[in-house]
Scaffold this active site. Structure first.
Site, PDB file in Angstrom:
ATOM      1  N   CYS A 140       0.818  -1.219   0.000  1.00  0.00           N
ATOM      2  CA  CYS A 140       0.000   0.000   0.000  1.00  0.00           C
ATOM      3  C   CYS A 140       0.850   1.267   0.000  1.00  0.00           C
ATOM      4  CB  CYS A 140      -0.950  -0.009   1.192  1.00  0.00           C
ATOM      5  SG  CYS A 140      -0.129  -0.139   2.800  1.00  0.00           S
ATOM      6  N   HIS A 166      -1.912   0.598   7.205  1.00  0.00           N
ATOM      7  CA  HIS A 166      -2.268   0.927   5.825  1.00  0.00           C
ATOM      8  C   HIS A 166      -1.803   2.343   5.517  1.00  0.00           C
ATOM      9  CE1 HIS A 166      -4.320   0.141   2.125  1.00  0.00           C
ATOM     10  NE2 HIS A 166      -5.204   1.117   2.282  1.00  0.00           N
ATOM     11  N   ASP A 186      -7.919   6.013  -2.029  1.00  0.00           N
ATOM     12  CA  ASP A 186      -7.107   4.842  -1.669  1.00  0.00           C
ATOM     13  C   ASP A 186      -6.718   4.108  -2.947  1.00  0.00           C
ATOM     14  OD1 ASP A 186      -5.830   2.694  -0.591  1.00  0.00           O
ATOM     15  OD2 ASP A 186      -7.416   2.151   0.805  1.00  0.00           O
TER      16      ASP A 186
END
Length: 639
Positions: free
Chosen positions: A424, A468, A484
């Site tokens: 991520c 994250h 995201d």
């Protein structure tokens, strides 16, 4: 030696002293083994080897090693501990030395005094486990070790016939049970101190997986960590998994490899700016129990409206909407919060503030800059530019992995056009870079995404593996908007969990994702796991989180509004005396009555003593009776 140790007859025909010694060795092994998780491997192996040596000496009946053999071994152990820890006076070397000294002391036991030394060393080692962990499992293991060492100590005290081991264990358990009421009184009433009771000064600098900077690999290194970051108790219905974004450090500076927090200069990090937020959904109320992190960051569901109170002080919000505690969080902390998951934030922002979210390092990533210029020429609308980058992630051969290839000096170029494999942080970093290259203010937000709700108690657990990174962009008339980019490549990461988002062949974690039938909440193992986690959470809430504030609230509920150490000690001692009286009085009252035959014999002894025929110290009843009979016969003949 094997036949000597494991033959059935050897165990059945053990002499009393050998049986007691082996019981003591077993108890010491239970004391030492829990330390294997935090001590060097050689330390545990050496201690267990010494215990085996002592067991061999006990079975074989050979003499124990002389002091001249043990002294060099002890010196070598001290040197090894010093070399392993680069210190002697500290927690780890201190515990390591205690483990080795306990094992070595067993090789020079010659009297009961040595038994007491071994017992006291064992007690110290049992207590030292709480310097590393105060979990419920640790408490259970320590209770078992304490039961074993008390049983061993009791076994050495018998002078006649020794009861069976099962009976001795029961007696030791009864002794411990007698101490439980007084222990509870002291736990509840003894004045609490601020901070963790079981800790060292260096422990206050404990750290979480997330920090105030991010480089490739920082977040992915946490993916396999099952350590708890925080637990959440929702008062309102929790939002869906895809909206569980727990906001943490916000990063704006980029040097080509590492993202870090912006230093505002004229806007101190602890200044409380006026931030305009328009809620678009109902607030969600919840309580967070956060583990010690050693950082200022306070995690809350994005976006918080009620700012937490940490240790009696209100938290602070920065210009980039991250929540900070006024002091580093060095202990487990509980706070209330309220958040909205849909909102418009900072629609009107000064241009000089927005320019801070546009800076890029010079001379790096030329292909990414050219790619951004092409997108700007093709799509003049900023919203479409964002969609074009997300579409680029979806359509090209990007993969989501915990083991991405290494990146070169132009890290963004390497990721976007060469490796196209990352976690991520890679997607958030490259996305923010492209946004800034297209003159769209953007920043990286780190925190946690998701969480697992325990169906037993309804508590959500957020672990380090939920760490994250995502992005925020600022658009005119819309303000800051969460984007995201990871969801474009691996939507399962946001909608379900990390294990389902990773390829099956990538890691053990991903392979566990296919075992829901065995490990899911509906399976037997899942139900047992949920029950254990619920009990462990209750342990944390009621035992580990019994803070001075909770103790003051407890006294307030009893009618004591203003209490100090003196009054608390008086109450504790008074209730402790009542508890001890309640335990001891029944024992005294129900003492076994004296045997009538013993009472008759005592009166006979007293009468004989008055006549000058007292029983001599070395005489038993039979010998004394024979002497009395002979004296009676002699006196009869004389008459």
């Amino acid at each position: 030696m094997k036949n000597l140790l494991f033959s059935k007859s050897a165990w059945q025909n053990l002499a009393r002293d050998k049986a007691d010694t082996l019981l003591l060795l077993t108890a010491c092994l239970l004391v030492i083994l829990p330390h294997a998780s935090h001590l060097p491997i050689w330390n545990t192996v050496a201690a267990c080897g010494i215990l085996l040596w002592r067991a061999y000496v006990t079975f074989s009946g050979k003499r124990m090693p002389s002091r001249w053999i043990l002294l060099p071994i002890a010196v070598a152990c001290m040197i090894a501990v010093r070399l392993s820890n680069n210190a002697i006076v500290a927690r780890e070397p201190g515990v390591a030395l205690l483990v080795l000294l306990l094992a070595l002391k067993l090789l020079e036991m010659h009297a009961k005094r040595d038994l007491f030394v071994v017992t006291y060393l064992s007690f110290f080692l049992i207590l030292s486990n709480f310097l590393y962990s105060q979990s419920m499992l640790t408490a259970v293991l320590m209770f078992a070790a304490l039961l074993a060492i008390l049983t061993a100590q009791m076994s050495f005290q018998y002078t006649g016939k020794v009861p069976p081991l099962k009976q001795r264990l029961r007696q030791s358990a009864q002794l411990l049970a007698l101490a439980i009421p007084l222990t509870l009184v002291l736990f509840v009433l003894f004045p609490r101190i601020q901070g963790p009771l079981w800790g060292m000064p260096g422990d206050a600098a404990g750290r979480s997986g997330l920090s105030d900077s991010m480089a490739p690999g920082n977040v992915s290194n946490l993916a396999l960590s099952e350590e708890v970051a925080f637990r959440v108790q929702f008062y309102d219905p929790p939002p869906p998994q895809s909206q569980l974004y727990w906001r943490g450090p916000v990063l704006g500076n980029y040097d080509g490899r590492t993202w870090s927090m912006i230093s505002w200069g004229d806007l101190p990090v602890f200044r409380m700016p006026k931030i305009s937020v328009t809620p678009l959904s109902a607030p969600i109320r919840y309580q967070v129990t956060m583990e010690a992190s050693g950082q200022h960051s306070v995690f809350a569901l994005e976006l918080p409206r009620l700012f937490p109170v940490i240790d009696g002080e209100s938290s602070l919000i920065t210009r980039d909407m991250q929540i900070l505690a006024r002091h580093r969080i060095s202990k487990r902390t509980r706070y209330e919060a309220s958040s909205v998951t849909q909102f418009m934030a900072e629609v009107d922002v000064e241009p000089e503030i927005l320019r801070r979210w546009l800076t890029l390092p010079r001379g790096l990533n030329p292909r990414a800059l050219e790619f951004a210029r092409q997108l700007m020429a093709r799509e003049p609308d900023q919203g479409r530019q964002i969609d074009a980058v997300l579409q680029f992630f979806r359509q090209e051969n990007f993969s989501y992995t915990l083991q991405p290839p290494l990146l070169g000096q132009n890290a963004v170029d390497d990721f976007l056009f060469n490796t196209r494999a990352g976690f991520c942080e890679h997607y958030a970093s490259s996305f923010v870079y492209l946004m800034r290259a297209m003159q769209i203010p953007a920043r990286v937000v780190t925190g946690y995404q998701g969480g697992e709700i325990n169906p037993v108690d309804g508590v959500m657990t957020v672990r380090q593996s939920d760490a994250h990174a995502w992005a925020e962009v600022w658009l005119p008339n819309r303000g800051w908007r969460r984007i995201d980019p990871t969801s474009s490549v691996a939507p399962e990461r946001v909608e379900q969990n990390l294990a389902r988002a990773l390829p099956r062949s990538n890691t053990l974690l991903s392979n566990l994702g296919g075992l829901d039938v065995f490990l899911g909440n509906d399976s037997f193992i899942g139900r047992v796991r949920n029950q254990f986690q619920a009990i462990n959470n209750a342990w944390s809430q009621w035992v580990l989180d019994y803070t001075p504030e909770k103790q003051r609230n407890f006294f307030s509920s009893l009618g004591f509004e203003e209490v100090d150490w003196v009054s608390m000690m008086r109450v504790a001692l008074g209730l402790g005396a009542l508890v001890m009286a309640a335990i001891i009085f029944p024992l005294i009252r129900h003492q076994g009555k004296r045997d009538p035959l013993d009472a008759l014999y005592s009166r006979f002894e007293a009468k004989m003593a008055k006549r000058g025929l007292a029983r001599l110290a070395h005489e038993g009843p039979f010998s004394w009776g024979q002497r009395l009979a002979q004296q009676q016969a002699a006196s009869t003949k004389t008459i």
